[in-house]
Write a protein that holds these residues in place. Structure first.
Motif, PDB file in Angstrom:
ATOM      1  N   GLY A   1      69.397  -5.438  71.532  1.00 53.30           N
ATOM      2  CA  GLY A   1      70.221  -6.576  71.935  1.00 53.30           C
ATOM      3  C   GLY A   1      71.087  -6.259  73.139  1.00 53.30           C
ATOM      4  O   GLY A   1      71.198  -7.064  74.074  1.00 53.30           O
ATOM      5  N   LYS A   2      71.691  -5.085  73.130  1.00 50.24           N
ATOM      6  CA  LYS A   2      72.519  -4.659  74.270  1.00 50.24           C
ATOM      7  C   LYS A   2      71.670  -4.510  75.532  1.00 50.24           C
ATOM      8  O   LYS A   2      72.115  -4.852  76.628  1.00 50.24           O
ATOM      9  N   ILE A   3      70.470  -3.982  75.368  1.00 46.27           N
ATOM     10  CA  ILE A   3      69.572  -3.834  76.517  1.00 46.27           C
ATOM     11  C   ILE A   3      69.216  -5.191  77.093  1.00 46.27           C
ATOM     12  O   ILE A   3      69.218  -5.381  78.318  1.00 46.27           O
ATOM     13  N   GLN A   4      68.929  -6.177  76.216  1.00 46.55           N
ATOM     14  CA  GLN A   4      68.572  -7.499  76.706  1.00 46.55           C
ATOM     15  C   GLN A   4      69.725  -8.145  77.458  1.00 46.55           C
ATOM     16  O   GLN A   4      69.523  -8.773  78.514  1.00 46.55           O
ATOM     17  N   VAL A   5      70.920  -7.995  76.959  1.00 46.73           N
ATOM     18  CA  VAL A   5      72.100  -8.520  77.666  1.00 46.73           C
ATOM     19  C   VAL A   5      72.211  -7.876  79.044  1.00 46.73           C
ATOM     20  O   VAL A   5      72.499  -8.543  80.044  1.00 46.73           O
ATOM     21  N   ALA A   6      71.954  -6.567  79.100  1.00 46.60           N
ATOM     22  CA  ALA A   6      72.015  -5.863  80.384  1.00 46.60           C
ATOM     23  C   ALA A   6      70.937  -6.371  81.340  1.00 46.60           C
ATOM     24  O   ALA A   6      71.173  -6.510  82.542  1.00 46.60           O
ATOM     25  N   LEU A   7      69.734  -6.662  80.828  1.00 45.03           N
ATOM     26  CA  LEU A   7      68.654  -7.175  81.677  1.00 45.03           C
ATOM     27  C   LEU A   7      69.043  -8.506  82.309  1.00 45.03           C
ATOM     28  O   LEU A   7      68.762  -8.752  83.489  1.00 45.03           O
ATOM     29  N   TRP A   8      69.693  -9.374  81.541  1.00 49.50           N
ATOM     30  CA  TRP A   8      70.134 -10.667  82.071  1.00 49.50           C
ATOM     31  C   TRP A   8      71.318 -10.495  83.022  1.00 49.50           C
ATOM     32  O   TRP A   8      71.375 -11.125  84.072  1.00 49.50           O
ATOM     33  N   ARG A   9      72.259  -9.645  82.642  1.00 49.06           N
ATOM     34  CA  ARG A   9      73.429  -9.431  83.493  1.00 49.06           C
ATOM     35  C   ARG A   9      73.018  -8.818  84.833  1.00 49.06           C
ATOM     36  O   ARG A   9      73.509  -9.223  85.890  1.00 49.06           O
ATOM     37  N   ASN A  10      72.084  -7.874  84.797  1.00 50.11           N
ATOM     38  CA  ASN A  10      71.639  -7.236  86.024  1.00 50.11           C
ATOM     39  C   ASN A  10      70.821  -8.170  86.909  1.00 50.11           C
ATOM     40  O   ASN A  10      70.739  -7.971  88.118  1.00 50.11           O
ATOM     41  N   LEU A  11      70.240  -9.193  86.297  1.00 50.32           N
ATOM     42  CA  LEU A  11      69.553 -10.222  87.084  1.00 50.32           C
ATOM     43  C   LEU A  11      70.550 -10.915  88.001  1.00 50.32           C
ATOM     44  O   LEU A  11      70.270 -11.140  89.185  1.00 50.32           O
ATOM     45  N   GLY A  12      71.707 -11.226  87.461  1.00 46.56           N
ATOM     46  CA  GLY A  12      72.751 -11.833  88.287  1.00 46.56           C
ATOM     47  C   GLY A  12      73.232 -10.908  89.382  1.00 46.56           C
ATOM     48  O   GLY A  12      73.478 -11.336  90.515  1.00 46.56           O
ATOM     49  N   LYS A  13      73.341  -9.606  89.062  1.00 48.18           N
ATOM     50  CA  LYS A  13      73.779  -8.642  90.080  1.00 48.18           C
ATOM     51  C   LYS A  13      72.752  -8.489  91.188  1.00 48.18           C
ATOM     52  O   LYS A  13      73.117  -8.324  92.357  1.00 48.18           O
ATOM     53  N   ARG A  14      71.471  -8.555  90.831  1.00 48.84           N
ATOM     54  CA  ARG A  14      70.425  -8.388  91.840  1.00 48.84           C
ATOM     55  C   ARG A  14      70.317  -9.591  92.760  1.00 48.84           C
ATOM     56  O   ARG A  14      70.074  -9.465  93.962  1.00 48.84           O
ATOM     57  N   LEU A  15      70.488 -10.776  92.187  1.00 51.02           N
ATOM     58  CA  LEU A  15      70.335 -11.991  92.978  1.00 51.02           C
ATOM     59  C   LEU A  15      71.645 -12.452  93.602  1.00 51.02           C
ATOM     60  O   LEU A  15      71.650 -13.327  94.472  1.00 51.02           O
ATOM     61  N   GLY A  16      72.751 -11.861  93.143  1.00 52.16           N
ATOM     62  CA  GLY A  16      74.059 -12.282  93.637  1.00 52.16           C
ATOM     63  C   GLY A  16      74.408 -11.706  94.997  1.00 52.16           C
ATOM     64  O   GLY A  16      73.727 -10.892  95.549  1.00 52.16           O
TER      65      GLY A  16
END
Length: 319
Positions: free
Chosen positions: A304-319
């Motif tokens: 679950g923590k990994i999945q949250v990180a995958l979504w959060r890092n999506l924002g960091k990559r596209l931001g």
């Protein structure tokens, strides 16, 4: 020089004779040379002979051919007899306090599996080369802070994985996880081992006090080339299959398809589309049931923590 019996440094080398003097000179100011392990991957440029002649105190492991980064560092890790092992690329120059800072980062956090250094660009030392590795739902691995001002990355952080070009690991935890996966050969092996560590509840850190200058692509030769594109693409498919349970793959599938499609177009424009396609096919050929990390219900909160990180890092990559 500070006497240190807790840390060994493993330097994988393949035809890097032009880097070895600078790398070893800087490192030996912080660590006894006998705790430095150079693993030569079948170099033909005189690297192993140079090390043997000029640094007889350094432990030199000579392989008969180029088995890749993973086999090289695994040989060095197994030869180390210390609690912590630092992996260091040969095209680097460590700054004062590098070893101490990484060691202290792990000693201060019993739940930390690894800690990566603040990697600065050799020719532009005011710019970040790597401040920890991130992975996002698009299936993209990327270096945090790449090309940005170094002054923006002075705070310790938790990252998805440490860059193995300059990072410290708990040797005992590496043994439990099975070391670096030699199927990777090169590229994304540090993301894979960091991912596996996270599945089992470990943390990966970024330690900005440990600074190192990094030439970059010292072995492969450039930022984008056929060797790097093929292995990065192949290994990314393998990494996803290996570490994500089927439900998580399904959850991320729309993002992953979009991510791989965008990357394909990116490399087509650089004349590397065919190489990218070959990498994809080769990646699927590595996907065997016995390679997949066994799912355990006790690790569900970690997934679950990994999945949250995958979504959060999506924002960091596209931001």
């Amino acid at each position: 020089m500070r006497e240190n019996k807790h840390v060994s440094v493993v330097i994988p080398n393949y035809n890097g004779i032009q880097y070895m003097e600078v790398c070893l000179e800087a490192l030996a100011q912080q660590l006894p040379p006998e705790q430095i392990i150079v693993v030569d991957n079948g170099s033909t440029d005189g690297s192993r002979e140079w090390v043997a002649r000029h640094w007889p105190e350094v432990r030199l492991i000579c392989l008969d051919q180029n088995y890749g980064f993973c086999r090289g560092v695994n040989e060095g890790i197994r030869a180390a007899d210390t609690s912590y092992v630092i992996l260091l690329n040969n095209d680097t120059k460590v700054c004062p306090g590098f070893v101490r800072a990484l060691e202290e980062a792990l000693m201060a956090d019993a739940g930390a599996f690894s800690a990566g250094a603040k990697m600065l660009q050799y020719d532009r030392p005011d710019r970040i080369d790597d401040a920890g590795n991130l992975y996002c739902a698009l299936g993209w691995a990327f270096a945090r802070g790449k090309d940005k001002p170094a002054s923006l990355y002075e705070k310790p952080e938790q990252v998805f994985a440490a860059c193995a070009g300059a990072a410290i690991y708990r040797r005992g935890a590496l043994e439990q996880l099975g070391f670096f996966d030699e199927k990777h050969f090169a590229y994304l092996e540090d993301m894979d081992v960091g991912y596996r560590a996270r599945i089992h509840g470990w943390r990966n850190l970024y330690e900005p006090r440990a600074k190192v200058y990094h030439v970059g692509s010292g072995t492969s030769g450039s930022r984008y080339n056929e060797f790097k594109v093929f292995y990065s693409t192949r290994n990314n498919i393998y990494l996803i299959y290996k570490n994500m349970p089927w439900l998580q793959i399904g959850l991320n599938l729309p993002f992953l398809l979009a991510g791989f499609g965008i990357k394909y177009l990116f490399f087509v424009r650089r004349g590397l589309g065919k190489t990218y396609g070959k990498g994809l096919m080769a990646g699927f050929s590595l996907c065997r049931r016995q390679a997949k990390v066994k799912f355990c219900w006790k690790n569900l909160p970690n997934y679950g923590k990994i999945q949250v990180a995958l979504w959060r890092n999506l924002g960091k990559r596209l931001g």
